[in-house]
Scaffold this active site. Sequence first.
Site, PDB file in Angstrom:
ATOM      1  N   ILE A  30       0.833  -1.205   0.000  1.00  0.00           N
ATOM      2  CA  ILE A  30       0.000   0.000   0.000  1.00  0.00           C
ATOM      3  C   ILE A  30       0.872   1.262   0.000  1.00  0.00           C
ATOM      4  O   ILE A  30       0.340   2.366  -0.063  1.00  0.00           O
ATOM      5  CB  ILE A  30      -0.992   0.024   1.183  1.00  0.00           C
ATOM      6  CG1 ILE A  30      -0.261  -0.024   2.516  1.00  0.00           C
ATOM      7  CG2 ILE A  30      -2.013  -1.095   1.038  1.00  0.00           C
ATOM      8  CD1 ILE A  30      -1.142   0.239   3.721  1.00  0.00           C
ATOM      9  N   GLY A  86      12.170  -5.343   6.854  1.00  0.00           N
ATOM     10  CA  GLY A  86      11.374  -6.037   7.840  1.00  0.00           C
ATOM     11  C   GLY A  86      11.169  -5.354   9.166  1.00  0.00           C
ATOM     12  O   GLY A  86      10.770  -5.998  10.129  1.00  0.00           O
ATOM     13  N   HIS A  93       9.371 -10.535   4.790  1.00  0.00           N
ATOM     14  CA  HIS A  93       8.835 -10.172   3.484  1.00  0.00           C
ATOM     15  C   HIS A  93       9.936  -9.577   2.622  1.00  0.00           C
ATOM     16  O   HIS A  93      10.822  -8.890   3.118  1.00  0.00           O
ATOM     17  CB  HIS A  93       7.638  -9.225   3.604  1.00  0.00           C
ATOM     18  CG  HIS A  93       7.900  -7.976   4.384  1.00  0.00           C
ATOM     19  ND1 HIS A  93       8.025  -7.951   5.743  1.00  0.00           N
ATOM     20  CD2 HIS A  93       8.043  -6.694   3.978  1.00  0.00           C
ATOM     21  CE1 HIS A  93       8.239  -6.725   6.168  1.00  0.00           C
ATOM     22  NE2 HIS A  93       8.265  -5.929   5.099  1.00  0.00           N
ATOM     23  N   LEU A  94       9.866  -9.926   1.346  1.00  0.00           N
ATOM     24  CA  LEU A  94      10.820  -9.421   0.370  1.00  0.00           C
ATOM     25  C   LEU A  94      10.113  -8.385  -0.496  1.00  0.00           C
ATOM     26  O   LEU A  94       9.048  -8.663  -1.058  1.00  0.00           O
ATOM     27  CB  LEU A  94      11.337 -10.555  -0.525  1.00  0.00           C
ATOM     28  CG  LEU A  94      11.855 -11.821   0.163  1.00  0.00           C
ATOM     29  CD1 LEU A  94      12.367 -12.798  -0.890  1.00  0.00           C
ATOM     30  CD2 LEU A  94      12.931 -11.507   1.175  1.00  0.00           C
ATOM     31  N   HIS A  95      10.693  -7.206  -0.601  1.00  0.00           N
ATOM     32  CA  HIS A  95      10.165  -6.162  -1.470  1.00  0.00           C
ATOM     33  C   HIS A  95      10.750  -6.385  -2.862  1.00  0.00           C
ATOM     34  O   HIS A  95      11.974  -6.433  -3.016  1.00  0.00           O
ATOM     35  CB  HIS A  95      10.597  -4.774  -0.978  1.00  0.00           C
ATOM     36  CG  HIS A  95      10.044  -4.384   0.343  1.00  0.00           C
ATOM     37  ND1 HIS A  95       8.969  -3.537   0.479  1.00  0.00           N
ATOM     38  CD2 HIS A  95      10.422  -4.715   1.606  1.00  0.00           C
ATOM     39  CE1 HIS A  95       8.705  -3.359   1.761  1.00  0.00           C
ATOM     40  NE2 HIS A  95       9.576  -4.066   2.465  1.00  0.00           N
TER      41      HIS A  95
END
Length: 148
Positions: A30, A86, A93-95
């Site tokens: 988001i 993180g 989580h991987l961006h």
Amino acid sequence: MATLFSKIIDGDIPGRFVWADDVCVAFATIAPITDGHVLVVPRAEIVELTDAPDDVLAHLAVVARTIGSALQAEWDAPRAALLVAGFEVPHLHLHVLPAWDEASLTFANARTDVPADALDAAAERVRTALRSAGQGAHVPRALGSPAL
């Protein structure tokens, strides 16, 4: 207690899903740094990178590469970037995002004012790019659901 990402995966909080398999999901953030910015998240509540079992971490990396390739092609970007921080959510989580230069790869560039319809459109572009890349089996049936 379930993390924010577990609540998204479980459907308790809406998400814009672009990938789903038995190990992980990917959904649009988001607060994108660039259009097409997605998060690859294990279904298991793993707090951080260094806690991840080797097989899960390897799987996340392969999924991130696959998505990155689709992002690069769809946005005609010279690179696909991978960021792991993180700090904002205690769930690994991987961006993954299309990237044009290193200077722009900072969370200070994250945009929190992107309208929902623009986030939906970018996520749908990712889904279309993944299908075009032969990954349709991993693209959820509906944007708002991790179900295949």
